[in-house]
Design a protein around this motif. Structure first.
Motif, PDB file in Angstrom:
ATOM      1  N   UNK A   1      10.913  52.005  10.254  1.00  0.00           N
ATOM      2  CA  UNK A   1      10.996  53.089   9.330  1.00  0.00           C
ATOM      3  C   UNK A   1       9.567  53.524   8.917  1.00  0.00           C
ATOM      4  N   UNK A   2       8.825  53.071   9.516  1.00  0.00           N
ATOM      5  CA  UNK A   2       7.340  53.765   9.540  1.00  0.00           C
ATOM      6  C   UNK A   2       6.529  53.139   7.935  1.00  0.00           C
ATOM      7  N   UNK A   3       7.157  52.214   7.616  1.00  0.00           N
ATOM      8  CA  UNK A   3       6.554  51.468   6.194  1.00  0.00           C
ATOM      9  C   UNK A   3       5.884  50.173   6.694  1.00  0.00           C
ATOM     10  N   UNK A   4       4.395  50.178   6.328  1.00  0.00           N
ATOM     11  CA  UNK A   4       3.775  48.901   6.632  1.00  0.00           C
ATOM     12  C   UNK A   4       3.646  48.137   5.364  1.00  0.00           C
ATOM     13  N   UNK A   5       4.052  46.612   5.431  1.00  0.00           N
ATOM     14  CA  UNK A   5       3.876  45.756   4.219  1.00  0.00           C
ATOM     15  C   UNK A   5       2.367  45.657   3.967  1.00  0.00           C
ATOM     16  N   UNK A   6       2.032  45.585   2.763  1.00  0.00           N
ATOM     17  CA  UNK A   6       0.457  45.281   2.467  1.00  0.00           C
ATOM     18  C   UNK A   6       0.341  43.822   2.057  1.00  0.00           C
ATOM     19  N   UNK A   7       1.025  43.267   1.255  1.00  0.00           N
ATOM     20  CA  UNK A   7       1.151  41.733   0.590  1.00  0.00           C
ATOM     21  C   UNK A   7       2.545  41.371   0.389  1.00  0.00           C
ATOM     22  N   UNK A   8       2.512  39.861   0.113  1.00  0.00           N
ATOM     23  CA  UNK A   8       3.842  39.221  -0.135  1.00  0.00           C
ATOM     24  C   UNK A   8       3.498  38.421  -1.256  1.00  0.00           C
ATOM     25  N   UNK A   9       4.272  38.603  -2.440  1.00  0.00           N
ATOM     26  CA  UNK A   9       4.260  37.677  -3.756  1.00  0.00           C
ATOM     27  C   UNK A   9       5.242  36.697  -3.615  1.00  0.00           C
ATOM     28  N   UNK A  10       5.079  35.506  -3.499  1.00  0.00           N
ATOM     29  CA  UNK A  10       6.266  34.492  -3.288  1.00  0.00           C
ATOM     30  C   UNK A  10       6.293  33.766  -4.823  1.00  0.00           C
TER      31      UNK A  10
ATOM     32  N   UNK B   1       9.682  33.047 -12.196  1.00  0.00           N
ATOM     33  CA  UNK B   1       9.191  34.436 -12.623  1.00  0.00           C
ATOM     34  C   UNK B   1       7.513  34.325 -12.323  1.00  0.00           C
ATOM     35  N   UNK B   2       7.180  33.062 -11.824  1.00  0.00           N
ATOM     36  CA  UNK B   2       5.531  33.214 -11.684  1.00  0.00           C
ATOM     37  C   UNK B   2       5.298  33.174 -10.157  1.00  0.00           C
ATOM     38  N   UNK B   3       4.234  33.889  -9.782  1.00  0.00           N
ATOM     39  CA  UNK B   3       3.926  34.084  -8.456  1.00  0.00           C
ATOM     40  C   UNK B   3       3.208  32.652  -7.920  1.00  0.00           C
ATOM     41  N   UNK B   4       3.559  32.035  -7.007  1.00  0.00           N
ATOM     42  CA  UNK B   4       3.174  30.679  -6.559  1.00  0.00           C
ATOM     43  C   UNK B   4       2.221  30.832  -5.703  1.00  0.00           C
ATOM     44  N   UNK B   5       2.483  31.975  -4.898  1.00  0.00           N
ATOM     45  CA  UNK B   5       1.512  32.300  -3.471  1.00  0.00           C
ATOM     46  C   UNK B   5       1.569  33.438  -3.233  1.00  0.00           C
ATOM     47  N   UNK B   6       0.347  34.521  -2.925  1.00  0.00           N
ATOM     48  CA  UNK B   6       0.350  35.715  -2.671  1.00  0.00           C
ATOM     49  C   UNK B   6      -0.313  35.671  -0.981  1.00  0.00           C
ATOM     50  N   UNK B   7       0.329  36.267   0.035  1.00  0.00           N
ATOM     51  CA  UNK B   7      -0.167  36.173   1.384  1.00  0.00           C
ATOM     52  C   UNK B   7      -0.236  37.574   1.803  1.00  0.00           C
ATOM     53  N   UNK B   8      -0.992  37.824   2.966  1.00  0.00           N
ATOM     54  CA  UNK B   8      -1.164  38.805   3.857  1.00  0.00           C
ATOM     55  C   UNK B   8       0.005  38.901   4.909  1.00  0.00           C
ATOM     56  N   UNK B   9      -0.177  37.684   5.483  1.00  0.00           N
ATOM     57  CA  UNK B   9       1.030  37.548   6.419  1.00  0.00           C
ATOM     58  C   UNK B   9       2.287  37.079   5.994  1.00  0.00           C
ATOM     59  N   UNK B  10       3.479  37.420   6.642  1.00  0.00           N
ATOM     60  CA  UNK B  10       4.768  37.309   6.079  1.00  0.00           C
ATOM     61  C   UNK B  10       5.113  36.003   6.364  1.00  0.00           C
ATOM     62  N   UNK B  11       4.530  34.955   6.075  1.00  0.00           N
ATOM     63  CA  UNK B  11       4.982  33.502   6.226  1.00  0.00           C
ATOM     64  C   UNK B  11       4.300  32.810   4.931  1.00  0.00           C
ATOM     65  N   UNK B  12       5.230  31.751   4.312  1.00  0.00           N
ATOM     66  CA  UNK B  12       4.510  30.969   3.403  1.00  0.00           C
ATOM     67  C   UNK B  12       5.253  29.700   3.362  1.00  0.00           C
ATOM     68  N   UNK B  13       4.589  28.607   2.941  1.00  0.00           N
ATOM     69  CA  UNK B  13       5.232  27.411   2.905  1.00  0.00           C
ATOM     70  C   UNK B  13       5.264  26.708   1.703  1.00  0.00           C
ATOM     71  N   UNK B  14       6.519  26.316   1.191  1.00  0.00           N
ATOM     72  CA  UNK B  14       6.735  25.821  -0.367  1.00  0.00           C
ATOM     73  C   UNK B  14       6.906  24.424  -0.270  1.00  0.00           C
ATOM     74  N   UNK B  15       6.500  23.735  -1.153  1.00  0.00           N
ATOM     75  CA  UNK B  15       6.742  22.054  -1.131  1.00  0.00           C
ATOM     76  C   UNK B  15       7.312  21.802  -2.298  1.00  0.00           C
ATOM     77  N   UNK B  16       8.453  21.245  -2.029  1.00  0.00           N
ATOM     78  CA  UNK B  16       9.482  20.740  -3.230  1.00  0.00           C
ATOM     79  C   UNK B  16       9.542  19.202  -3.347  1.00  0.00           C
ATOM     80  N   UNK B  17       9.070  18.734  -4.491  1.00  0.00           N
ATOM     81  CA  UNK B  17       8.909  17.375  -4.784  1.00  0.00           C
ATOM     82  C   UNK B  17      10.141  16.565  -5.298  1.00  0.00           C
ATOM     83  N   UNK B  18      11.061  17.342  -6.120  1.00  0.00           N
ATOM     84  CA  UNK B  18      12.205  16.773  -6.540  1.00  0.00           C
ATOM     85  C   UNK B  18      13.373  17.449  -5.981  1.00  0.00           C
ATOM     86  N   UNK B  19      14.711  16.837  -6.252  1.00  0.00           N
ATOM     87  CA  UNK B  19      15.930  17.546  -6.012  1.00  0.00           C
ATOM     88  C   UNK B  19      16.272  18.620  -6.839  1.00  0.00           C
TER      89      UNK B  19
END
Length: 683
Positions: free
Chosen positions: A184-193, A199-217
């Protein structure tokens, strides 16, 4: 009926009511019928023709709109080429329906004088019921099909997201959303994860990929805000459920031949309550390691899935078992050849721990950035750092080539408590001076050292980076130094609790005193035996060797041979031979060395085959002794019919019927004999 005869309030001028007016005949031919009225039958036919003309296009328009609404918006982009045409047909269709409604409505209004009000209202209701759905669909459909398709957060790893076990690394991807926006002619600039929905941004990336680490169930609401060049932010949310929890692993994505750290610390309230932890790293039921604390380290040498179990035994004798299947991955391919090195190689030590890191590559580099943990960043192809606090540190290097390619490599540093081994001693050679922590010897200096202590379950590893040859570095050190100089070897000891001791030793390698070296390959065997003699390790300090004289101990061929440091000789007869080597120098010195080689007699084993073992007399048979082992010097055949021969592969005819025992006897030069028999039947 004249104007004077028209009913007023239902009463005609003649005093009759409208209901008493003459009723026209069924043929509509009464003299009182309005001559401009359309006959009922013709009017019905006109309605049928009108419906036949308008209804099929109307239904086709409704069906087309329903089809477009069922396939659009299309996340895959398969039907997006229909959007322009769909919008056009929607607006045009709605306009045509409105026009038709107006035409029909005006027609109805033109008959208000002849049509009762209720009938007229019902006609408009019917027209509206028929036309409004088409008008509504024609107006709404162009906006709905052109709307932005629904976007979602995909999980690329692990594959089985319905059975997540904490601690777990979950890799999220918005690549499908990026494709939707780019179409649709739209270019993503950044991704806030936001990985946990707080409600808190844990990671901000330029690429559309991020990895989260979950310690507890738990259940986590994962959200990502996409900032795009059109100024509009898009928020996508999905839910992740982690159903169980076991021990943690670091790094989250295990790589073959790299250290993998296990930890149960997040599962226990007080580590002092742990008596021991029994680890089984390959699900074979055998305890591979016992630790006194909640952590362990393992290096896996093969890729693939492996089931790891940890049995925690508490001080009150209670037990708890944790199991987890771990996938060991091959390293990701790098955009260009590059390697990351460290000195020392094994990055486990008490604090303070001084290390040097560097990268090697033939690719011209534009920039090299290092992250040694806790926010400390360094630059350069070679950096140094001192780790001063206990903990685990991930050292990451990002190397950018001049072409713009980026390679990322990591190593793990573990800083632990100091291990003390007061009764440490060493078996092997040479002797170790524990007071000076020094080893001394001459070139070539061979180290064969095994540490000993009464402390149980200790693991030992050696580092000898400057040795000429390194054999073993686990428990026993096997290393050779062939050049004079001062070097360092380091012993790393670890106990089950994860404590470590790093003890360096100074290695003094002195120039060799005069000694003659005779190496033989092989050092013995069966005659005939080809042997390579090598005297290249011979050293005579402050002298130049002009040549070597060899005597191989073979009396029949006893004649010295003068030549280089490497000689070939063949022993044709078994026996024990004394090899003598004399080295001569430019100053006239002669040094002599002797070695003994044993050449064994070959194993003699008689063997033969027959072309056939049964037949009608006279029976001709060919015998072949090619399968006989050893070196026979005499051959004797006895065919069992009073006939003998010494030919190696005879042909014999058995003239008379009967059973004959054929015997082959061979004898070697030392008098050893061997026999073989075979039965031949002549019928």
């Amino acid at each position: 009926m004249t104007e004077q005869q028209r009913p007023v309030d239902g009463i005609t001028a003649g005093g009759t009511t409208a209901s008493q007016a003459p009723v026209p005949s069924q043929q509509g031919e009464s003299l009182d019928q309005d001559p401009g009225a359309v006959p009922t039958e013709l009017r019905n036919r006109m309605k049928f023709v009108l419906a036949a003309v308008l209804l099929p296009p109307y239904l086709a328009f409704i069906g087309w709109a329903i089809f477009l609404l069922s396939v659009l918006p299309d996340p895959q982009g398969t039907y997006e080429y229909l959007i322009p045409f769909g919008r056009l047909t929607g607006f045009v269709g709605a306009l045509l329906i409105v026009v038709c409604v107006l035409v029909v409505g005006l027609r109805v209004l033109s008959k208000t004088e002849d049509v009762p009000r209720f009938t007229m209202i019902m006609a408009f209701v019917r027209i509206g019921a028929f036309a409004l759905p088409g008008i509504a669909i024609g107006i709404i459909m162009p906006f709905l099909i052109a709307a932005e398709p629904r976007m979602w957060i995909a999980v690329t790893e692990p594959v089985d997201i319905d059975n997540l076990i904490a601690p777990v690394a979950v890799t999220y991807s918005m690549e499908d959303a990026v494709k939707i926006l780019e179409r649709r002619g739209v270019r993503p600039i950044s991704f806030a994860w936001d990985f946990d929905g707080d409600g808190t941004v844990n990671q901000e990336t330029v690429l559309p990929v991020a990895t989260a680490f979950y310690q507890r169930l738990g259940v986590y609401n994962v959200g990502v805000k996409i900032k795009a060049n059109d100024g509009r932010d898009r928020v996508i949310v999905r839910r992740i459920s982690v159903q169980r929890e076991v021990f943690a692993i670091t790094p989250p994505r295990p790589i073959v031949d790299e250290p993998l750290h296990f930890s149960l610390a997040h599962l226990v309230d007080d580590e002092e309550e742990i008596a021991e932890v029994q680890w089984d790293f390959d699900s074979d039921g055998i305890i591979d390691e016992v630790t006194m604390g909640p952590t362990a380290v393992r290096i896996f040498s093969r890729t693939g899935a492996t089931l790891v179990s940890a049995t925690v035994i508490y001080s009150n004798s209670a037990q708890q078992k944790h199991e987890r299947e771990i996938m060991i991955y091959a390293p990701d391919p790098l955009p260009f050849p590059i390697t990351m090195h460290s000195q020392p190689e094994m990055l486990v030590s008490p604090a303070p721990f001084q290390t040097i890191f560097w990268v090697e590559t033939e690719e011209p580099l534009q920039e090299v950035q290092w992250d040694v943990g806790k926010g400390i960043e360094l630059k350069g192809e070679r950096v140094g750092h001192t780790f001063e606090t206990r903990g685990e540190f991930v050292v990451t290097v990002v190397a950018r080539s001049r072409e713009g390619d980026v390679a990322r490599l990591t190593k793990f540093v573990r800083i632990v408590d100091l291990l003390k081994i007061p009764d440490l001693t060493f078996d092997g050679t040479p002797a170790v001076d524990m007071a000076k922590q020094q080893i001394t010897g001459e070139v070539p200096l061979t180290l064969t050292l095994t540490p000993r202590s009464n402390l149980p379950l200790l693991e030992y590893h050696w580092e000898a980076p400057e040795a000429t040859t390194v054999g073993s570095t686990v428990t026993t050190l096997e290393a050779i130094y062939r050049r004079p100089g001062t070097y360092t070897v380091t012993l790393l000891a670890q106990d089950p609790a994860g404590n470590a001791m790093r003890m360096p030793f100074r290695v003094e390698v002195k120039p060799p005193s005069s000694h003659i070296v005779i190496q033989m390959d092989p050092e013995g065997g069966v005659a005939p035996l080809d042997v390579v003699f090598d005297a290249s390790e011979t050293r005579i300090p402050d002298e130049d060797i002009t040549g070597f004289e060899w005597q191989f101990g073979d009396i029949e061929k006893e004649r010295p041979r003068t030549g280089g440091a490497v000689m070939h000789y063949t022993y044709t007869e078994p026996g024990t031979y004394t090899v003598t080597l004399t080295a001569r120098t430019t100053s006239g010195k002669e040094l002599t060395e002797h070695r003994t080689i044993v050449v064994r007699a070959p194993l003699l084993d008689a063997c033969f085959t027959a072309s056939r073992t049964r037949g009608v007399a006279p029976l001709g048979v060919q015998f072949d002794m090619a399968c006989t082992a050893g070196n026979p010097v005499s051959v004797h055949w006895d065919f069992g019919d009073n006939t003998e021969t010494d030919e190696p592969s005879p042909i014999h005819v058995f003239d008379d019927p009967g059973t004959y025992t054929v015997t082959l006897t061979v004898r070697d030069s030392s008098g050893v004999s061997s026999k073989k028999t075979l039965t031949i039947t002549a019928e």
